[in-house]
Design a protein around this motif. Structure first.
Motif, PDB file in Angstrom:
ATOM      1  N   PRO A 398     -14.515  12.299 -13.971  1.00 29.35           N
ATOM      2  CA  PRO A 398     -13.861  11.399 -13.014  1.00 29.35           C
ATOM      3  C   PRO A 398     -13.061  10.322 -13.763  1.00 29.35           C
ATOM      4  CG  PRO A 398     -16.175  10.852 -13.194  1.00 29.35           C
ATOM      5  CD  PRO A 398     -15.964  12.051 -14.064  1.00 29.35           C
ATOM      6  N   PRO A 399     -12.315   9.481 -13.021  1.00 31.88           N
ATOM      7  CA  PRO A 399     -11.584   8.396 -13.667  1.00 31.88           C
ATOM      8  C   PRO A 399     -12.504   7.499 -14.504  1.00 31.88           C
ATOM      9  CG  PRO A 399     -10.875   8.622 -11.402  1.00 31.88           C
ATOM     10  CD  PRO A 399     -12.059   9.538 -11.571  1.00 31.88           C
ATOM     11  N   LEU A 400     -11.888   6.764 -15.422  1.00 27.36           N
ATOM     12  CA  LEU A 400     -12.615   6.064 -16.493  1.00 27.36           C
ATOM     13  C   LEU A 400     -13.849   5.280 -16.050  1.00 27.36           C
ATOM     14  CD1 LEU A 400     -12.731   5.320 -19.466  1.00 27.36           C
ATOM     15  CD2 LEU A 400     -11.102   3.491 -19.013  1.00 27.36           C
ATOM     16  N   TYR A 401     -13.675   4.333 -15.135  1.00 22.75           N
ATOM     17  CA  TYR A 401     -14.831   3.472 -14.818  1.00 22.75           C
ATOM     18  C   TYR A 401     -15.913   4.257 -14.074  1.00 22.75           C
ATOM     19  CZ  TYR A 401     -11.028   0.097 -15.522  1.00 22.75           C
ATOM     20  OH  TYR A 401      -9.953  -0.577 -16.003  1.00 22.75           O
ATOM     21  N   GLN A 402     -15.496   5.167 -13.204  1.00 28.14           N
ATOM     22  CA  GLN A 402     -16.494   5.995 -12.517  1.00 28.14           C
ATOM     23  C   GLN A 402     -17.249   6.856 -13.521  1.00 28.14           C
ATOM     24  OE1 GLN A 402     -13.129   6.073  -9.994  1.00 28.14           O
ATOM     25  NE2 GLN A 402     -14.149   7.710  -8.868  1.00 28.14           N
ATOM     26  N   HIS A 403     -16.515   7.363 -14.510  1.00 27.85           N
ATOM     27  CA  HIS A 403     -17.135   8.188 -15.543  1.00 27.85           C
ATOM     28  C   HIS A 403     -18.214   7.373 -16.276  1.00 27.85           C
ATOM     29  CE1 HIS A 403     -16.325  11.276 -19.024  1.00 27.85           C
ATOM     30  NE2 HIS A 403     -17.608  11.067 -18.840  1.00 27.85           N
ATOM     31  N   ILE A 404     -17.842   6.169 -16.708  1.00 26.73           N
ATOM     32  CA  ILE A 404     -18.795   5.326 -17.439  1.00 26.73           C
ATOM     33  C   ILE A 404     -20.010   5.026 -16.564  1.00 26.73           C
ATOM     34  CG2 ILE A 404     -19.148   2.998 -18.387  1.00 26.73           C
ATOM     35  CD1 ILE A 404     -16.175   3.135 -19.324  1.00 26.73           C
ATOM     36  N   ARG A 405     -19.751   4.680 -15.298  1.00 30.86           N
ATOM     37  CA  ARG A 405     -20.882   4.309 -14.434  1.00 30.86           C
ATOM     38  C   ARG A 405     -21.740   5.503 -14.051  1.00 30.86           C
ATOM     39  NH1 ARG A 405     -17.328  -0.308 -11.622  1.00 30.86           N
ATOM     40  NH2 ARG A 405     -18.342  -2.043 -12.645  1.00 30.86           N
ATOM     41  N   ALA A 406     -21.135   6.699 -14.065  1.00 32.63           N
ATOM     42  CA  ALA A 406     -21.928   7.893 -13.737  1.00 32.63           C
ATOM     43  C   ALA A 406     -22.885   8.244 -14.870  1.00 32.63           C
ATOM     44  CB  ALA A 406     -21.003   9.080 -13.447  1.00 32.63           C
ATOM     45  N   VAL A 407     -22.479   8.019 -16.106  1.00 28.57           N
ATOM     46  CA  VAL A 407     -23.333   8.456 -17.225  1.00 28.57           C
ATOM     47  C   VAL A 407     -24.193   7.331 -17.811  1.00 28.57           C
ATOM     48  CG1 VAL A 407     -21.834  10.395 -17.833  1.00 28.57           C
ATOM     49  CG2 VAL A 407     -21.464   8.175 -18.954  1.00 28.57           C
ATOM     50  N   ALA A 408     -23.781   6.077 -17.625  1.00 25.60           N
ATOM     51  CA  ALA A 408     -24.489   4.959 -18.287  1.00 25.60           C
ATOM     52  C   ALA A 408     -25.997   4.929 -17.991  1.00 25.60           C
ATOM     53  CB  ALA A 408     -23.844   3.626 -17.917  1.00 25.60           C
ATOM     54  N   PRO A 409     -26.432   5.205 -16.753  1.00 28.07           N
ATOM     55  CA  PRO A 409     -27.879   5.113 -16.494  1.00 28.07           C
ATOM     56  C   PRO A 409     -28.721   6.070 -17.340  1.00 28.07           C
ATOM     57  CG  PRO A 409     -26.659   5.098 -14.434  1.00 28.07           C
ATOM     58  CD  PRO A 409     -25.674   5.450 -15.511  1.00 28.07           C
ATOM     59  N   ASN A 410     -28.108   7.142 -17.885  1.00 24.97           N
ATOM     60  CA  ASN A 410     -28.873   8.048 -18.753  1.00 24.97           C
ATOM     61  C   ASN A 410     -29.150   7.439 -20.120  1.00 24.97           C
ATOM     62  OD1 ASN A 410     -28.833  10.216 -16.903  1.00 24.97           O
ATOM     63  ND2 ASN A 410     -26.771  10.808 -17.566  1.00 24.97           N
ATOM     64  N   HIS A 411     -28.257   6.541 -20.541  1.00 22.98           N
ATOM     65  CA  HIS A 411     -28.268   6.142 -21.951  1.00 22.98           C
ATOM     66  C   HIS A 411     -29.545   5.438 -22.384  1.00 22.98           C
ATOM     67  CE1 HIS A 411     -23.878   6.838 -23.307  1.00 22.98           C
ATOM     68  NE2 HIS A 411     -24.152   7.622 -22.287  1.00 22.98           N
ATOM     69  N   ARG A 412     -30.163   4.674 -21.471  1.00 22.58           N
ATOM     70  CA  ARG A 412     -31.353   3.936 -21.902  1.00 22.58           C
ATOM     71  C   ARG A 412     -32.531   4.854 -22.211  1.00 22.58           C
ATOM     72  NH1 ARG A 412     -31.126   2.696 -16.510  1.00 22.58           N
ATOM     73  NH2 ARG A 412     -32.909   3.299 -15.215  1.00 22.58           N
ATOM     74  N   HIS A 413     -32.487   6.071 -21.666  1.00 24.16           N
ATOM     75  CA  HIS A 413     -33.602   7.001 -21.880  1.00 24.16           C
ATOM     76  C   HIS A 413     -33.478   7.811 -23.166  1.00 24.16           C
ATOM     77  CE1 HIS A 413     -35.065   6.122 -17.911  1.00 24.16           C
ATOM     78  NE2 HIS A 413     -33.937   6.525 -17.342  1.00 24.16           N
ATOM     79  N   VAL A 414     -32.372   7.641 -23.876  1.00 21.00           N
ATOM     80  CA  VAL A 414     -32.061   8.589 -24.949  1.00 21.00           C
ATOM     81  C   VAL A 414     -31.854   7.850 -26.280  1.00 21.00           C
ATOM     82  CG1 VAL A 414     -30.598  10.560 -25.513  1.00 21.00           C
ATOM     83  CG2 VAL A 414     -30.922   9.929 -23.133  1.00 21.00           C
ATOM     84  N   PRO A 415     -32.951   7.338 -26.860  1.00 18.22           N
ATOM     85  CA  PRO A 415     -32.791   6.503 -28.065  1.00 18.22           C
ATOM     86  C   PRO A 415     -32.226   7.253 -29.261  1.00 18.22           C
ATOM     87  CG  PRO A 415     -35.118   6.938 -27.611  1.00 18.22           C
ATOM     88  CD  PRO A 415     -34.351   7.417 -26.422  1.00 18.22           C
TER      89      PRO A 415
END
Lengths: 519, 245
Positions: A398-415
């Motif tokens: 998706p467009p840039l900000y939607q892309h970032i917001r769609a994937v960001a919640p995964n990042h905290r789980h993946v050290p």
């Protein structure tokens, strides 16, 4: 002739392989002549179904997958093994490092981590050193060329930042000028410590040659401690240690072979597949630690530059997008990354996986609480129809900000690292502040890793490493390349359709949703 | 912020939440509908009519909400068109709202304008903006009329005024081969711009047919050789801060 003999003979005379590539391939053939570590029948079956995948590491692990030696201690103390005293000048430090690199193992046979080069070298370029900018650039250019010409692939990775300094500036200049795929680069970014102007310089280098990759330093330190490094394809690991192994779980295959209804998969089937993945990891770790004695015998261990208690294992996963699709969550065919419900289900899977992995004990992983670190595995060249890690499928981003917001919640789980690739058009090169603003915003939204792929600079970001378009063309023309990773990249470009990545902010697109159609 | 500010309504042709080509940094671009010029070379002719059929008005508040959503990733907002000064009340209310809302107050505010606006309007807008990117089509009034359907007296006056107030962020020259790109013309334009601001930042936008109307198809596209010449001539005339697009 036996199958083994046929394989060996084919390797000995393979016109596409350099001498060193043949030696690497022969070593793997020898290793795979041995039986793999013993695991249960269920685990073997899960591997046969490609639910669990050993990344082709080889049947008899005899060196850790990723090694992050304590280069700082080596430079400070000197090395008996290398018969080199502690260096006092820039030239001696660079020579010391090159000598050390030759003796650092990893899954590829060469180092995947070259150290935090700016921190290591800054003490040698202080005012009293008399090293001017031109001299520094010339010295680092020679160093850079030797690394690219002698290392076998683009999984070789150096770290920079988060602080400004003469060395980081020089490396960014030299890297942009040399246009090499080796070494790969990561810049640690700390909003409190990394100045705007350094970020701008880094983004200019990214526009020129695709490097560096950017990590959220405060987030990494919170998860991994002060001493960590980013190696190979965005694997973040404890410094002075590393990862024994990386085994990956295909979430889409896990769902496909689940013997329960899709709605029960997360609670009834995924836990079993996590167990089976961990079983394979444990067997491989035990072989490495208990059978080969690597952590007692290797010179890095003997000199205290690595230690077993700083090692862990990486639990990789991929195919999140396809798992969400198979589960039938979300409507309209928009899928993970575009449809809100589908994306939220993806987040739930990753959160559940993180819980399961944290609750699964593994031997010799004391560095990280006795369990593996979760890692969104960035894919391999032969993956077809299954998306890397937790990425949004190529062509559906998706467009840039939607892309970032769609994937960001995964990042905290993946050290242990996660990579979402953002492809930009070349115009950002004239306006690096645009990327700097996006980076800052993304880290504030909880992104751990940010990777850019800039169209038209001659480089393509593959899983985490880079290939040059000219090398891919060379492989197509005569089947040869100096770096082994370029073959993998050429395969990925076809199999994962990387040319179809959506470009952010393609010119002319306005978001018309706000108003009615223009007359 | 006064309630009445966010209720002001206007015609918005579209928005782009991320742009790297409409000023410094990452910018939210708002296209206001309507333009007083009718340029042959317009790449976005759909935004020219002031009252297009079927387009409904939107409030400043609804545009503000969209900017707020994107604010963590932004350097600033660029308001363009059409011609933004064609809807002065809406434009001013939007700028006030962006300046006053805590989530957007830190964002820079740029206008992308053809400069065809009265001095009094600029005096109202200047305190609310960080700069203007101004289109200068051609100095000669007659050729300006041919290219745009309007004279350029107000454009040139706007350029002087904005430069004097320190808000002339950039001047954009849309060059069309054989129409407004002769060496003498370029030199005269450069000298005039330097007289306004010795550090003036100039961007040449080379004419391309893509997106233009059928009536402009006979115009020649700019070649690489033209680009080299533009750089030589404009640099020789003394422009230092020059980008050729």
């Amino acid at each position: 002739m036996s199958e083994f003999e046929l394989s060996v003979r084919a390797c000995l005379a393979d016109p596409g392989l350099t001498y060193r590539q043949r030696v690497q391939a022969l070593a793997l053939l020898a290793e795979n002549a041995l039986p793999p570590p013993v695991v249960s029948e269920d685990c073997t079956r899960a591997q046969a179904k490609a639910v669990v995948h050993d990344m082709g590491e080889g049947n008899a692990p005899y060196r850790p997958r990723y090694v992050l030696p304590d280069y700082a201690t080596a430079l400070a103390r000197g090395s008996a093994h290398l018969e080199l005293e502690a260096p006092t000048t820039l030239d001696d430090a660079l020579t010391f490092l090159l000598a050390m690199y030759a003796g650092v193992p990893s899954i590829t046979g060469y180092p995947v981590y070259l150290g935090d080069l700016d921190r290591l070298l800054e003490p040698f370029v202080g005012p009293e050193s008399g090293v001017g900018d031109a001299e520094l650039d010339a010295a680092l250019t020679r160093f850079w060329r030797v690394i690219d010409r002698t290392m076998p692939d683009a999984f070789v990775h150096a770290n920079l930042g988060p602080d400004d300094g003469r060395v980081v500036r020089s490396i960014l200049r030299v890297d942009a000028a040399q246009r090499q795929i080796v070494p790969n680069l990561t810049l640690r970014v700390d909003p409190e410590r990394t100045p705007e102007d350094l970020l701008r310089a880094a983004v200019q280098t990214t526009c020129a040659d695709g490097k560096p990759h950017y990590v959220n330093d405060p987030m990494m330190r919170a998860d991994l401690g002060q001493a960590y490094g980013v190696v190979s394809c965005y694997n973040s690991l404890p410094y002075g240690g590393g990862a024994h192994t990386l085994v990956r779980l295909d979430l889409s295959a896990s769902l496909r072979f689940a013997e329960v209804p899709a709605e029960d998969w997360l609670e009834r089937s995924l836990p079993r597949h996590v167990e089976l993945t961990a079983e394979l990891m444990a067997a491989r770790i035990r072989h490495l630690v208990e059978q080969t004695g690597f952590y007692r015998h290797d010179w890095l261990a003997r000199e205290g530059l690595i230690s077993l208690d700083r090692f862990t294992a990486m639990f990789g996963f991929f195919g999140l997008a396809e798992a969400v699709e198979l589960a039938g969550v979300g409507g309209g065919g928009a899928g993970y990354g575009r449809d809100e419900r589908a994306t939220a289900f993806g987040h739930r899977i990753v959160a559940r996986l993180a819980e399961l992995v944290a609750a699964t004990p593994l031997p010799y992983c004391e560095a990280t609480g006795g369990h593996a670190l979760l890692h969104a595995q960035s894919g391999i060249d032969s993956d077809i129809g299954v998306t890397a890690g937790a990425r949004i499928p190529v062509g559906c981003e998706p467009p840039l900000y939607q892309h970032i917001r769609a994937v960001a919640p995964n990042h905290r789980h993946v050290p242990a690292g996660i990579s979402d690739v953002f492809r930009f058009e070349p115009t950002v090169g004239a306006n690096p502040d645009a990327v700097v603003a996006v980076l800052r915003g993304a880290f504030a939204e909880g992104m751990r890793d940010m990777t850019f792929d800039v169209v038209g600079n001659g480089f393509v970001r593959i899983t985490g490493f880079l290939v040059r378009e000219q090398d891919v063309a060379g492989i197509a023309a005569d089947g040869r390349a100096r770096h082994a990773s370029s073959f993998l990249g050429a395969g990925s470009m076809v199999n994962q359709r990387l040319s179809e990545r959506v470009v952010k902010a393609a010119p002319g697109g306005t978001d018309q949703a706000l108003a009615g159609p223009a007359g | 912020m006064r309630e009445s500010t966010v209720q002001v309504k206007g015609l918005v042709a579209g928005t782009v939440p991320f742009s790297a080509v409409d000023g410094t940094g990452s910018r939210y671009v708002i296209f206001l509908q309507g333009c007083g010029f009718d340029c042959l070379t317009c790449h976005n002719p759909g935004t020219i009519p002031s009252q297009p059929r079927g387009m409904r008005q939107v409030s400043v508040g609804s545009v503000l909400d969209r900017v707020i959503e994107s604010a963590p990733f932004l350097t600033g907002v660029t308001i363009t068109g059409g011609e933004p000064t064609m809807q002065p009340e809406f434009l001013e209310a939007l700028l006030v709202a962006l300046a006053e809302h805590p989530a957007t107050a830190h964002l820079t505010r740029l206008l992308d304008s053809n400069g065809d606006a009265p001095a009094e309007l600029w005096d109202q807008l200047i305190p609310l903006i960080d700069g203007v990117m101004l289109d200068v089509k051609v100095l000669d009034p007659e050729r300006h009329f041919v290219l745009t359907g309007r004279g350029n007296r107000r454009v040139l006056a706007s350029a002087s005024r904005l430069a004097a107030k320190g808000v002339l962020h950039e001047v954009r020259l849309m060059l069309v081969p054989g129409i407004n790109d002769a060496d003498g013309e370029l030199t005269r334009t450069a000298h005039w711009l330097l007289s306004l601001d010795p550090q003036v930042r100039v961007r040449v936008n080379a004419y391309r047919r893509h997106g233009t109307r059928a009536c402009a198809r006979h115009l020649l596209e700019v070649t690489d050789a033209d680009r080299v010449r533009y750089r030589e001539v404009l640099t020789a005339a003394g422009l230092r801060n020059l980008t050729i697009g």
